[in-house]
Design an enzyme around this catalytic site. Structure first.
Site, PDB file in Angstrom:
ATOM      1  N   GLN A 140      21.492  60.179  -7.569  1.00 17.28           N
ATOM      2  CA  GLN A 140      20.626  61.166  -6.911  1.00 17.28           C
ATOM      3  C   GLN A 140      21.003  61.340  -5.445  1.00 17.28           C
ATOM      4  O   GLN A 140      21.363  60.382  -4.774  1.00 17.28           O
ATOM      5  CB  GLN A 140      19.143  60.811  -7.076  1.00 17.28           C
ATOM      6  N   GLN A 144      12.451  47.417   3.851  1.00 17.45           N
ATOM      7  CA  GLN A 144      13.553  46.451   3.779  1.00 17.45           C
ATOM      8  C   GLN A 144      13.928  46.219   2.320  1.00 17.45           C
ATOM      9  O   GLN A 144      13.057  46.041   1.466  1.00 17.45           O
ATOM     10  CB  GLN A 144      13.162  45.119   4.408  1.00 17.45           C
ATOM     11  N   GLU A 158       8.444  56.753  -1.321  1.00 18.63           N
ATOM     12  CA  GLU A 158       7.095  57.316  -1.339  1.00 18.63           C
ATOM     13  C   GLU A 158       6.295  56.674  -0.223  1.00 18.63           C
ATOM     14  O   GLU A 158       6.246  55.446  -0.107  1.00 18.63           O
ATOM     15  CB  GLU A 158       6.390  57.066  -2.669  1.00 18.63           C
ATOM     16  N   LYS A 162       7.954  47.989   5.621  1.00 14.76           N
ATOM     17  CA  LYS A 162       7.992  47.273   6.896  1.00 14.76           C
ATOM     18  C   LYS A 162       6.571  47.074   7.417  1.00 14.76           C
ATOM     19  O   LYS A 162       5.708  47.929   7.250  1.00 14.76           O
ATOM     20  CB  LYS A 162       8.829  48.046   7.921  1.00 14.76           C
ATOM     21  N   SER A 163       6.364  45.960   8.088  1.00 15.94           N
ATOM     22  CA  SER A 163       5.025  45.614   8.567  1.00 15.94           C
ATOM     23  C   SER A 163       4.488  46.608   9.588  1.00 15.94           C
ATOM     24  O   SER A 163       3.283  46.838   9.661  1.00 15.94           O
ATOM     25  CB  SER A 163       5.010  44.199   9.134  1.00 15.94           C
ATOM     26  N   THR A 164       5.362  47.226  10.373  1.00 13.70           N
ATOM     27  CA  THR A 164       4.905  48.202  11.368  1.00 13.70           C
ATOM     28  C   THR A 164       4.129  49.327  10.695  1.00 13.70           C
ATOM     29  O   THR A 164       3.067  49.732  11.161  1.00 13.70           O
ATOM     30  CB  THR A 164       6.105  48.780  12.155  1.00 13.70           C
ATOM     31  N   TYR A 165       4.640  49.846   9.577  1.00 18.05           N
ATOM     32  CA  TYR A 165       3.944  50.898   8.847  1.00 18.05           C
ATOM     33  C   TYR A 165       2.734  50.349   8.091  1.00 18.05           C
ATOM     34  O   TYR A 165       1.668  50.959   8.080  1.00 18.05           O
ATOM     35  CB  TYR A 165       4.899  51.622   7.893  1.00 18.05           C
ATOM     36  N   ALA A 166       2.888  49.204   7.450  1.00 19.84           N
ATOM     37  CA  ALA A 166       1.792  48.620   6.671  1.00 19.84           C
ATOM     38  C   ALA A 166       0.556  48.374   7.549  1.00 19.84           C
ATOM     39  O   ALA A 166      -0.572  48.603   7.119  1.00 19.84           O
ATOM     40  CB  ALA A 166       2.239  47.317   6.024  1.00 19.84           C
TER      41      ALA A 166
END
Length: 188
Positions: free
Chosen positions: A180, A156, A137, A111-115
């Protein structure tokens, strides 16, 4: 191949259990608090991070080897906020459990918020007939500690449907990450 819309995602979630738990709309607030959005978007689904983390540490001075990964390279942490040390990374898992149809490939993007904060989310494609919780990760590319918020959107997934069914699916191959449940470390 075609990218699938919100209508298709809702139908597949309700009729085939493709995503559980499932949010049919884009959630931007929880209990009166703004959150990094999650749920169904126009052409994808914004996944959430659970509160289970494995934070990378070099306390044991081991070599990172994908063929012989040393579990002591991580410290287990459970909480609503995970602090990733500078220039390090952490593993987590999604809240959502996925069941990918045989004619679908899923690609995951951060997501762009984290990027925009220098936090990169990396996930490999979810192959046809793969199922499980996705291991995420988070790489902190900054020289400062970085926060990851549990139960909020982190990436996303985009669903690509083929006009023909694949000859051999992930399930057919007996994929090593099939089913998993928790944060899963590298396997050979």
């Amino acid at each position: 191949m075609s990218i699938k819309s919100d209508k298709w995602i809702r139908r597949m979630a309700s009729t085939q259990g493709m995503i559980e738990p499932f949010e049919s709309g884009q959630i931007k607030e929880v209990n009166g608090q703004r959150v990094v959005s999650f749920g169904t978007s126009s052409y994808g689904y914004d996944i959430r991070c659970s509160s289970d983390f494995k934070i990378f540490t070099n306390i044991n001075s081991t070599i990172v080897d994908p063929k012989a990964f040393d579990e002591r390279s991580f410290v287990d942490f459970k909480g609503k906020v995970c602090i990733i040390p500078p220039n390090s990374f952490a593993l987590a898992r999604t809240v959502e459990y996925f069941r990918i149809p045989r004619n679908v490939l899923t690609i995951c993007l951060g997501k762009s918020t984290y990027a925009r904060c220098g936090i990169i989310v990396n996930v490999t494609p979810l192959e046809p007939e793969w199922e499980g919780h996705v291991t995420l990760e988070f790489s902190n590319t900054t020289p400062l500690p970085a926060k990851i918020y549990a139960d909020e959107g982190v990436a996303q997934v985009i669903f690509l449907e083929s006009d023909e069914v694949c000859e051999t699916s992930y399930r057919d191959r007996g994929g090593k990450y099939q089913g998993q449940q928790g944060v899963t470390l590298p396997r050979i």
